[in-house]
Structure formats: C-alpha cells, structure tokens
Write an enzyme that holds these catalytic residues in place. Structure first.
Site, PDB file in Angstrom:
ATOM      1  N   GLU A   1      33.359  74.776  28.010  1.00  0.00           N
ATOM      2  CA  GLU A   1      31.916  74.495  28.052  1.00  0.00           C
ATOM      3  C   GLU A   1      31.092  75.600  27.410  1.00  0.00           C
ATOM      4  OE1 GLU A   1      30.899  71.502  31.762  1.00  0.00           O
ATOM      5  OE2 GLU A   1      30.122  73.518  31.899  1.00  0.00           O
TER       6      GLU A   1
ATOM      7  N   HIS B   1      59.681  72.049  30.223  1.00  0.00           N
ATOM      8  CA  HIS B   1      60.507  70.842  30.158  1.00  0.00           C
ATOM      9  C   HIS B   1      59.686  69.617  29.792  1.00  0.00           C
ATOM     10  CE1 HIS B   1      64.081  72.842  31.940  1.00  0.00           C
ATOM     11  NE2 HIS B   1      63.139  73.692  32.289  1.00  0.00           N
TER      12      HIS B   1
ATOM     13  N   LYS C   1      26.411  61.105  30.406  1.00  0.00           N
ATOM     14  CA  LYS C   1      25.540  60.773  31.535  1.00  0.00           C
ATOM     15  C   LYS C   1      24.480  59.755  31.110  1.00  0.00           C
ATOM     16  CE  LYS C   1      25.763  65.297  33.768  1.00  0.00           C
ATOM     17  NZ  LYS C   1      24.998  66.484  34.108  1.00  0.00           N
TER      18      LYS C   1
HETATM   19  O1  PA5 Z   1      28.963  74.800  34.356  1.00  0.00           O
HETATM   20  C1  PA5 Z   1      28.119  73.932  34.533  1.00  0.00           C
HETATM   21  O2  PA5 Z   1      26.918  74.176  34.449  1.00  0.00           O
HETATM   22  C2  PA5 Z   1      28.516  72.507  34.903  1.00  0.00           C
HETATM   23  O3  PA5 Z   1      29.885  72.343  34.918  1.00  0.00           O
HETATM   24  C3  PA5 Z   1      27.984  72.154  36.279  1.00  0.00           C
HETATM   25  O4  PA5 Z   1      28.488  73.069  37.205  1.00  0.00           O
HETATM   26  C4  PA5 Z   1      28.369  70.748  36.685  1.00  0.00           C
HETATM   27  O5  PA5 Z   1      27.896  69.826  35.738  1.00  0.00           O
HETATM   28  C5  PA5 Z   1      27.774  70.396  38.045  1.00  0.00           C
HETATM   29  O6  PA5 Z   1      26.388  70.540  38.030  1.00  0.00           O
HETATM   30  P1  PA5 Z   1      25.551  70.671  39.344  1.00  0.00           P
HETATM   31  O7  PA5 Z   1      25.978  71.875  40.079  1.00  0.00           O
HETATM   32  O8  PA5 Z   1      24.132  70.747  38.879  1.00  0.00           O
HETATM   33  O9  PA5 Z   1      25.801  69.417  40.151  1.00  0.00           O
END
Ligand code: PA5
Length: 432
Positions: free
Chosen positions: A285, A306, A420
């Site tokens: 990310e 394996h 989303k």
């Molecule tokens: O690293 C990030 O920002 C994302 O992975 C969020 O943690 C994830 O989308 C969950 O978001 P939230 O904590 O707002 O529900």
C-alpha cells in the site's frame, strides 16, 4: 537490534552501485525525519514509541482487567487492513500454535470484519453465542463497510444476550477522535473509546491502541513490545551508512531498479506467516502507486519450498527474497535414535529439529543464490514481544525511506477507493 545481512546480494550488485543507493537512502532518511516529503502529515508513527508512557499502557491493560473480572473468554476484534493485520501478526507470532486445540483456558481473541464472507460471519455468530463474549471494533475512518457489517451483527448479539447496558460494558471502539460513523455511534452509546491520531495511517498503527489493545487482550506484554520499538526508534535514527534500515532500503531499491520487481518475504518459522501479511500491506500500500513499486509476496519455508520452491529456484528471474530469521528457537525438541532405523533417520539422532531447520535455511540460501535470486537476511535474536516491537518499527522506517527513494508518497492509498466506489454503486448505497 535488528540485524541486516546483505552478503547474499554480493554476486548480484557491485559495491559502488550499492554505495550510490546508500547515499540515496541517507538522503531519503533526512527527508523522512525532517518531515519535508510527500505525506508528511502522516508521520506520527516516527516518534510514537518514545511518546507512549505508562498511562497509555495502563489504559490498554484496564480493558483486559475489566473483562477478565467479568470472566469474558472471547473477544471479537473487528477491523480490516491496518486496523487488523498488526494485531493479528503479533498474536499469531506469540501464541502457542495449538492453543485452541489444547483447550487452554482464559481469554481468546478472534478476528472479524476483515472479509465479507457470509459463511465466516455465520460461523463467527455460532461462536459468540456459546461464549462469554466482548468486542473491540477498530476503524480509523469509522466508515469501512466490512467492519461495520460485522460490528452491527456482534453488537446486536451482545445487546440481545446481555442487555443494552451490559453490552455497553463489553464494547470498546478504537477510531478517529471526531469523525466517522463509528465515533458518533460510540458517543451516542457511551462506549469506552481509544483515539487513533490523525497523523498515523492504518498500516503504521500497530503500536497505537489499534494493535496494543488486542495484543494485551491476548495476554501479551505490550510494554515490552513498545520498549523494543522505542529502542529501534533510537537506533534507527542514526544517519549513518551502517544504519540497518538505510542499508536494507538501499538494497531493495537497487535490486528493483535492476529488474527485480518482486520481493518475497520468507521465514522458516510458521509463526511469522501473518507478519508476512502485515509486510505485504505495509509495502504494497505504501509503494505500489504511480505505476511503480516492488510487489510484495510472502512464503513460509520449508513448507512452501514444496510448492513455490520450483518457481523461486527456476522460474522467471524477477525476484529477490528477504528472509526474516529468528536466531533462537523458543523450545527444544531432540530427534530420538531408533534401534531399527527403518526410516534411515539415525544420522539426525540427538540433533535438535531447529538444527535441521537451520541447515534447510542455509541450503536454501545457497541454492537460491545459485539460481539467481538475491538473498537479504533480517535477523532478530528471539521471537518475543520486545523483538517483535523492534521488527515492526524497523520495517515501518525502512518503508518510509524506501518509498522516498522510489519517489512515491508512502502514506496515501488512493488505489484502495476504486473497488469501494464500484461496490457501493452495486449495493445501491445512497449517494453512489
Ligand atoms: O493502511 C490503511 O490505511 C488501510 O489499510 C486501512 O487501515 C484499512 O482500509 C481500514 O481502514 P479503517 O481503519 O478506516 O476502517
């Protein structure tokens, strides 16, 4: 401190090339630490370990004490992405592998809200119905669909089973200090809440209550974890070419620019499977954007030798592997001698299982290097709270430095929104 051994890259990169990337990484370190780069409003994690004091730890432990006093034996921790993976990684790493099958008593943590599977959800509800349950709901934005669905269901169950007033005592929310549906719901219902600060993004939040509350509930020493992270914060602040975070960030960028597009995180300890998942989120990310970024993958050896071993040894040469090594096993098991030796294993009699694991690791390293896979080795002494704290902070710091060398903003995730929007349209959410 976390050690970084890059000798497994010697046959792939020149010393001068590496030095040039160390210079780049040192420059990126300055940008990160002086908060002058892209996304610099999300750098709260940098000095977080040294800012956590006794009061913050006591606040987390207060939840544990209150729920143990009620004989609660199941806590459903609801969250996804950065609001899930750090706690999951730590709890998996520190727990007895067979704790559930052994039937050990005490409070157990399970996770929910990290998927939308109806089967998973139904089975979760089967479980909470037969246990004395409580719930921690975690969402920084407070609006994420997956945890919101799971929370509505678990909240309904708790209210039906224990009444609204008692359910309130069994729910803790971890969210933004002001915004989001979860915050307003928590205010209205009067839940105990913990705040996720604005300047800490989800995947950098394991050392906030997002990670610390579930890890403490699972019975682990969060103060030791914070101490490990604090020591790492100090050590990795050194602006020197031998800083392990700088060296590792330099090498992974050098390899990437030389055509190694995939980093395979490997460990010879299955307890680290979810650390691999946490790493995939952290680096994926943070770096995968603007048409760039190392693709993070993970394997557990010897298991995956394996299955994935053939490709790693012999497939397209676009990989490098980063092995996370725990130098000392926590337990000892010796292979016994057998008078008949029908299985031909007496040559190992008297040896520890971990000795075999070490030799497998060494043999794999040599084979993969011979096969054209650069090998980076990240080492810690033991698998405990303190060293996990070091590892979490180490990788966060590497990620910040590395992404700046790559030239991307490590702290946003614009690509996560695309699915989303489509999903909301398909679900006919108002406004989409
Ligand atoms: O690293 C990030 O920002 C994302 O992975 C969020 O943690 C994830 O989308 C969950 O978001 P939230 O904590 O707002 O529900």
């Amino acid at each position: 401190m976390v050690k970084v051994d890059l000798t497994g890259c010697d046959s792939f990169v020149g010393k001068e090339q590496f030095q040039a990337y160390v210079e780049k990484a040192l420059a990126a370190q300055v940008v990160l630490e002086e908060e002058s780069g892209a996304g610099n409003d999300f750098l709260g994690w940098q000095h977080l370990p040294s800012a956590i004091g006794k009061d913050e730890i006591a606040d987390c432990l207060g939840v544990v004490d209150r729920w143990l006093a009620k004989d609660i034996d199941l806590v459903v921790v609801i969250g996804i992405g950065g609001s899930y993976l750090g706690a999951k990684a730590a709890i998996e790493a520190l727990s007895h592998t067979f704790a559930n099958q052994l039937g050990t008593h005490g409070l157990k943590v399970v996770f929910a809200g990290e998927n939308l599977s109806e089967d998973y959800t139904a089975e979760l509800l089967d479980l909470v119905k037969v246990r004395n349950a409580a719930c921690v709901v975690i969402s920084k934005s407070g609006t994420t669909t997956e945890p919101a669905v799971a929370f509505r269901l678990v909240k309904n169950h708790l209210e039906e089973a224990y009444g609204k007033a008692e359910a309130r005592e069994r729910i803790v929310a971890i969210t933004d200090k002001a915004r989001g549906a979860l915050k307003s719901l928590s205010n209205q219902e009067g839940y105990k809440t913990f705040v996720i600060e604005d300047n800490i993004g989800g995947r950098f939040s394991v050392l906030t209550p997002v990670g610390l509350v579930p890890i403490a509930l699972a019975g682990f020493d969060v103060a030791a974890m914070v101490k490990g992270a604090k020591d790492a914060e100090k050590a990795l602040g050194a602006r020197k070419a031998d800083n392990p975070a700088v060296r590792y960030a330099a090498m992974r960028n050098l390899l990437y620019d030389g055509g190694r597009k995939i980093e395979l995180f490997a460990s010879f300890n299955p307890k680290l499977q979810y650390l691999g998942e946490w790493l995939k989120q952290l680096f994926g990310e943070s770096e995968g954007k603007d048409g760039k970024g190392i693709f993070p993958a993970s394997v557990i050896f010897t298991t995956d030798l394996h299955s994935m071993g053939q490709y790693i040894q012999d497939g397209e040469r676009m990989l490098f592997e980063t092995v996370i090594t725990v130098e000392n096993a926590g337990r000892e098991v010796t292979i016994p001698s057998d008078p008949q030796d029908l299985d031909g294993l007496n040559y190992l009699a008297g040896k520890h299982v971990e000795h075999c694991n070490r030799m497998a690791q060494l043999g794999t390293k040599m084979a993969h290097i011979d096969g054209g896979v650069p090998n980076l080795d990240i080492r810690v002494d033991k698998l405990d709270e303190y060293h996990l704290g070091q590892l979490f902070y180490f990788f966060e710091k590497v990620c910040g430095i590395s992404a700046y060398v790559l030239g991307v903003n490590p702290f946003n995730q614009p690509g996560v929104e695309a699915y989303k929007k489509n999903m909301f349209k398909l679900l006919e959410k108002p406004g989409y």
